[in-house]
Motif scaffolding. Structure first.
Motif, PDB file in Angstrom:
ATOM      1  N   GLN A  33       0.803  -1.220   0.000  1.00  0.00           N
ATOM      2  CA  GLN A  33       0.000   0.000   0.000  1.00  0.00           C
ATOM      3  C   GLN A  33       0.839   1.274   0.000  1.00  0.00           C
ATOM      4  OE1 GLN A  33      -2.362  -0.733   3.502  1.00  0.00           O
ATOM      5  NE2 GLN A  33      -4.039  -1.630   2.320  1.00  0.00           N
ATOM      6  N   SER A  34       2.097   1.209   0.481  1.00  0.00           N
ATOM      7  CA  SER A  34       2.815   2.466   0.692  1.00  0.00           C
ATOM      8  C   SER A  34       4.277   2.493   0.242  1.00  0.00           C
ATOM      9  CB  SER A  34       2.733   2.852   2.178  1.00  0.00           C
ATOM     10  OG  SER A  34       3.250   1.816   2.980  1.00  0.00           O
ATOM     11  N   VAL A  35       4.715   1.468  -0.476  1.00  0.00           N
ATOM     12  CA  VAL A  35       6.106   1.442  -0.954  1.00  0.00           C
ATOM     13  C   VAL A  35       6.090   1.265  -2.471  1.00  0.00           C
ATOM     14  CG1 VAL A  35       8.298   0.184  -0.870  1.00  0.00           C
ATOM     15  CG2 VAL A  35       6.991   0.555   1.236  1.00  0.00           C
ATOM     16  N   SER A  36       6.890   2.053  -3.169  1.00  0.00           N
ATOM     17  CA  SER A  36       6.939   1.990  -4.631  1.00  0.00           C
ATOM     18  C   SER A  36       7.851   0.863  -5.110  1.00  0.00           C
ATOM     19  CB  SER A  36       7.469   3.317  -5.174  1.00  0.00           C
ATOM     20  OG  SER A  36       8.828   3.481  -4.796  1.00  0.00           O
ATOM     21  N   LYS A  37       7.706   0.542  -6.397  1.00  0.00           N
ATOM     22  CA  LYS A  37       8.586  -0.452  -7.019  1.00  0.00           C
ATOM     23  C   LYS A  37      10.041  -0.020  -6.904  1.00  0.00           C
ATOM     24  CE  LYS A  37       5.644  -2.654 -10.479  1.00  0.00           C
ATOM     25  NZ  LYS A  37       5.432  -2.901 -11.909  1.00  0.00           N
ATOM     26  N   GLU A  38      10.287   1.262  -7.105  1.00  0.00           N
ATOM     27  CA  GLU A  38      11.657   1.787  -7.050  1.00  0.00           C
ATOM     28  C   GLU A  38      12.268   1.596  -5.663  1.00  0.00           C
ATOM     29  OE1 GLU A  38      13.911   6.103  -7.532  1.00  0.00           O
ATOM     30  OE2 GLU A  38      11.874   5.889  -8.289  1.00  0.00           O
ATOM     31  N   ALA A  39      11.515   1.948  -4.614  1.00  0.00           N
ATOM     32  CA  ALA A  39      12.023   1.797  -3.247  1.00  0.00           C
ATOM     33  C   ALA A  39      12.196   0.320  -2.899  1.00  0.00           C
ATOM     34  CB  ALA A  39      11.088   2.479  -2.254  1.00  0.00           C
ATOM     35  N   TRP A  40      11.281  -0.532  -3.353  1.00  0.00           N
ATOM     36  CA  TRP A  40      11.387  -1.961  -3.074  1.00  0.00           C
ATOM     37  C   TRP A  40      12.623  -2.540  -3.764  1.00  0.00           C
ATOM     38  CZ3 TRP A  40      10.011  -5.116   0.488  1.00  0.00           C
ATOM     39  CH2 TRP A  40      10.120  -6.494   0.303  1.00  0.00           C
ATOM     40  N   ALA A  41      12.889  -2.122  -5.002  1.00  0.00           N
ATOM     41  CA  ALA A  41      14.079  -2.593  -5.719  1.00  0.00           C
ATOM     42  C   ALA A  41      15.347  -2.161  -4.984  1.00  0.00           C
ATOM     43  CB  ALA A  41      14.079  -2.069  -7.151  1.00  0.00           C
ATOM     44  N   GLU A  42      15.338  -0.946  -4.449  1.00  0.00           N
ATOM     45  CA  GLU A  42      16.478  -0.457  -3.668  1.00  0.00           C
ATOM     46  C   GLU A  42      16.683  -1.347  -2.438  1.00  0.00           C
ATOM     47  OE1 GLU A  42      17.800   3.666  -1.437  1.00  0.00           O
ATOM     48  OE2 GLU A  42      16.194   3.761  -2.925  1.00  0.00           O
ATOM     49  N   TRP A  43      15.577  -1.679  -1.760  1.00  0.00           N
ATOM     50  CA  TRP A  43      15.681  -2.560  -0.588  1.00  0.00           C
ATOM     51  C   TRP A  43      16.227  -3.929  -0.978  1.00  0.00           C
ATOM     52  CZ3 TRP A  43      16.767  -3.910   3.925  1.00  0.00           C
ATOM     53  CH2 TRP A  43      16.488  -5.193   4.382  1.00  0.00           C
ATOM     54  N   LEU A  44      15.767  -4.506  -2.099  1.00  0.00           N
ATOM     55  CA  LEU A  44      16.234  -5.828  -2.507  1.00  0.00           C
ATOM     56  C   LEU A  44      17.748  -5.848  -2.716  1.00  0.00           C
ATOM     57  CD1 LEU A  44      13.413  -7.061  -4.909  1.00  0.00           C
ATOM     58  CD2 LEU A  44      13.818  -7.702  -2.519  1.00  0.00           C
ATOM     59  N   GLY A  45      18.296  -4.757  -3.267  1.00  0.00           N
ATOM     60  CA  GLY A  45      19.747  -4.669  -3.426  1.00  0.00           C
ATOM     61  C   GLY A  45      20.451  -4.660  -2.081  1.00  0.00           C
ATOM     62  N   ILE A  46      19.924  -3.887  -1.136  1.00  0.00           N
ATOM     63  CA  ILE A  46      20.518  -3.826   0.206  1.00  0.00           C
ATOM     64  C   ILE A  46      20.391  -5.185   0.889  1.00  0.00           C
ATOM     65  CG2 ILE A  46      20.248  -2.817   2.511  1.00  0.00           C
ATOM     66  CD1 ILE A  46      19.416  -0.202   1.042  1.00  0.00           C
ATOM     67  N   GLN A  47      19.218  -5.802   0.758  1.00  0.00           N
ATOM     68  CA  GLN A  47      19.007  -7.112   1.374  1.00  0.00           C
ATOM     69  C   GLN A  47      20.014  -8.132   0.854  1.00  0.00           C
ATOM     70  OE1 GLN A  47      15.038  -9.337   2.142  1.00  0.00           O
ATOM     71  NE2 GLN A  47      15.636  -9.858   0.071  1.00  0.00           N
ATOM     72  N   THR A  48      20.245  -8.125  -0.445  1.00  0.00           N
ATOM     73  CA  THR A  48      21.212  -9.052  -1.041  1.00  0.00           C
ATOM     74  C   THR A  48      22.600  -8.831  -0.454  1.00  0.00           C
ATOM     75  OG1 THR A  48      19.944  -9.154  -3.093  1.00  0.00           O
ATOM     76  CG2 THR A  48      22.268  -9.782  -3.219  1.00  0.00           C
ATOM     77  N   ARG A  49      22.991  -7.559  -0.323  1.00  0.00           N
ATOM     78  CA  ARG A  49      24.312  -7.263   0.261  1.00  0.00           C
ATOM     79  C   ARG A  49      24.372  -7.675   1.729  1.00  0.00           C
ATOM     80  NH1 ARG A  49      23.424  -2.890  -3.184  1.00  0.00           N
ATOM     81  NH2 ARG A  49      22.864  -1.430  -1.534  1.00  0.00           N
ATOM     82  N   LEU A  50      23.293  -7.450   2.475  1.00  0.00           N
ATOM     83  CA  LEU A  50      23.265  -7.862   3.884  1.00  0.00           C
ATOM     84  C   LEU A  50      23.436  -9.383   4.003  1.00  0.00           C
ATOM     85  CD1 LEU A  50      20.343  -5.696   5.327  1.00  0.00           C
ATOM     86  CD2 LEU A  50      22.764  -5.500   5.918  1.00  0.00           C
ATOM     87  N   VAL A  51      22.727 -10.124   3.164  1.00  0.00           N
ATOM     88  CA  VAL A  51      22.823 -11.586   3.194  1.00  0.00           C
ATOM     89  C   VAL A  51      24.246 -12.022   2.842  1.00  0.00           C
ATOM     90  CG1 VAL A  51      22.061 -13.722   2.057  1.00  0.00           C
ATOM     91  CG2 VAL A  51      20.380 -12.004   2.753  1.00  0.00           C
ATOM     92  N   ASN A  52      24.797 -11.457   1.774  1.00  0.00           N
ATOM     93  CA  ASN A  52      26.123 -11.875   1.314  1.00  0.00           C
ATOM     94  C   ASN A  52      27.236 -11.447   2.262  1.00  0.00           C
ATOM     95  OD1 ASN A  52      24.981 -13.062  -0.933  1.00  0.00           O
ATOM     96  ND2 ASN A  52      25.365 -11.313  -2.260  1.00  0.00           N
ATOM     97  N   GLU A  53      27.249 -10.183   2.648  1.00  0.00           N
ATOM     98  CA  GLU A  53      28.346  -9.669   3.478  1.00  0.00           C
ATOM     99  C   GLU A  53      28.318 -10.248   4.887  1.00  0.00           C
ATOM    100  OE1 GLU A  53      30.912  -7.732   2.452  1.00  0.00           O
ATOM    101  OE2 GLU A  53      30.097  -7.711   0.432  1.00  0.00           O
ATOM    102  N   ASN A  54      27.122 -10.513   5.413  1.00  0.00           N
ATOM    103  CA  ASN A  54      26.999 -11.064   6.766  1.00  0.00           C
ATOM    104  C   ASN A  54      26.872 -12.581   6.769  1.00  0.00           C
ATOM    105  OD1 ASN A  54      27.040  -8.489   8.054  1.00  0.00           O
ATOM    106  ND2 ASN A  54      24.913  -8.205   7.438  1.00  0.00           N
ATOM    107  N   ARG A  55      26.930 -13.171   5.578  1.00  0.00           N
ATOM    108  CA  ARG A  55      26.821 -14.627   5.411  1.00  0.00           C
ATOM    109  C   ARG A  55      25.611 -15.184   6.169  1.00  0.00           C
ATOM    110  NH1 ARG A  55      32.234 -13.382   5.437  1.00  0.00           N
ATOM    111  NH2 ARG A  55      33.482 -14.298   3.794  1.00  0.00           N
ATOM    112  N   LEU A  56      24.462 -14.550   5.938  1.00  0.00           N
ATOM    113  CA  LEU A  56      23.244 -14.960   6.631  1.00  0.00           C
ATOM    114  C   LEU A  56      22.705 -16.256   6.041  1.00  0.00           C
ATOM    115  CD1 LEU A  56      21.366 -11.548   6.936  1.00  0.00           C
ATOM    116  CD2 LEU A  56      22.813 -12.673   8.628  1.00  0.00           C
ATOM    117  N   ASN A  57      22.244 -17.120   6.901  1.00  0.00           N
ATOM    118  CA  ASN A  57      21.602 -18.360   6.496  1.00  0.00           C
ATOM    119  C   ASN A  57      20.102 -18.137   6.614  1.00  0.00           C
ATOM    120  OD1 ASN A  57      20.495 -20.890   6.246  1.00  0.00           O
ATOM    121  ND2 ASN A  57      21.685 -21.827   7.880  1.00  0.00           N
ATOM    122  N   LEU A  58      19.411 -18.048   5.495  1.00  0.00           N
ATOM    123  CA  LEU A  58      17.987 -17.728   5.513  1.00  0.00           C
ATOM    124  C   LEU A  58      17.122 -18.868   6.038  1.00  0.00           C
ATOM    125  CD1 LEU A  58      17.688 -15.566   2.306  1.00  0.00           C
ATOM    126  CD2 LEU A  58      18.016 -14.860   4.663  1.00  0.00           C
ATOM    127  N   ALA A  59      17.722 -20.029   6.290  1.00  0.00           N
ATOM    128  CA  ALA A  59      16.993 -21.111   6.948  1.00  0.00           C
ATOM    129  C   ALA A  59      16.907 -20.849   8.455  1.00  0.00           C
ATOM    130  CB  ALA A  59      17.682 -22.450   6.688  1.00  0.00           C
TER     131      ALA A  59
END
Length: 90
Positions: free
Chosen positions: A32-58
């Motif tokens: 309801q309140s986040v644009s495609k552009e902002a969501w795409a920006e978040w997905l990039g940050i999320q990917t870096r957080l997962v990779n740099e912090n070696r997060l296990n999504l399980a």
């Protein structure tokens, strides 16, 4: 015609997401309140957080951490970047 939202992250009207990208009430709030552009920006940050912090999504703690970071970034005007991340040079 594209659906538009008043994006809480970008502070302007922008094209909205096609469907809630996350389960439950939080997903509805994002839809309801986040644009495609902002969501795409978040997905990039999320990917870096997962990779740099070696997060296990399980691991439920990793998923909880990402959800907290997502809410901070999207709704609390937070700036987030993975520790140790160095953007590629031009």
């Amino acid at each position: 015609m594209a659906r538009t939202v008043q994006c809480v992250k970008l502070k302007r009207e922008a094209e909205g997401l096609d469907f809630p990208p996350y389960p439950g009430p939080l997903g509805t709030k994002i839809w309801q309140s986040v644009s495609k552009e902002a969501w795409a920006e978040w997905l990039g940050i999320q990917t870096r957080l997962v990779n740099e912090n070696r997060l296990n999504l399980a691991d439920s703690r990793a998923r909880k951490y990402l959800a907290q970071q997502m809410e901070h970034f999207l709704f609390e005007d937070g700036t987030i970047e993975a520790q140790g991340y160095v953007p590629p040079s031009a």
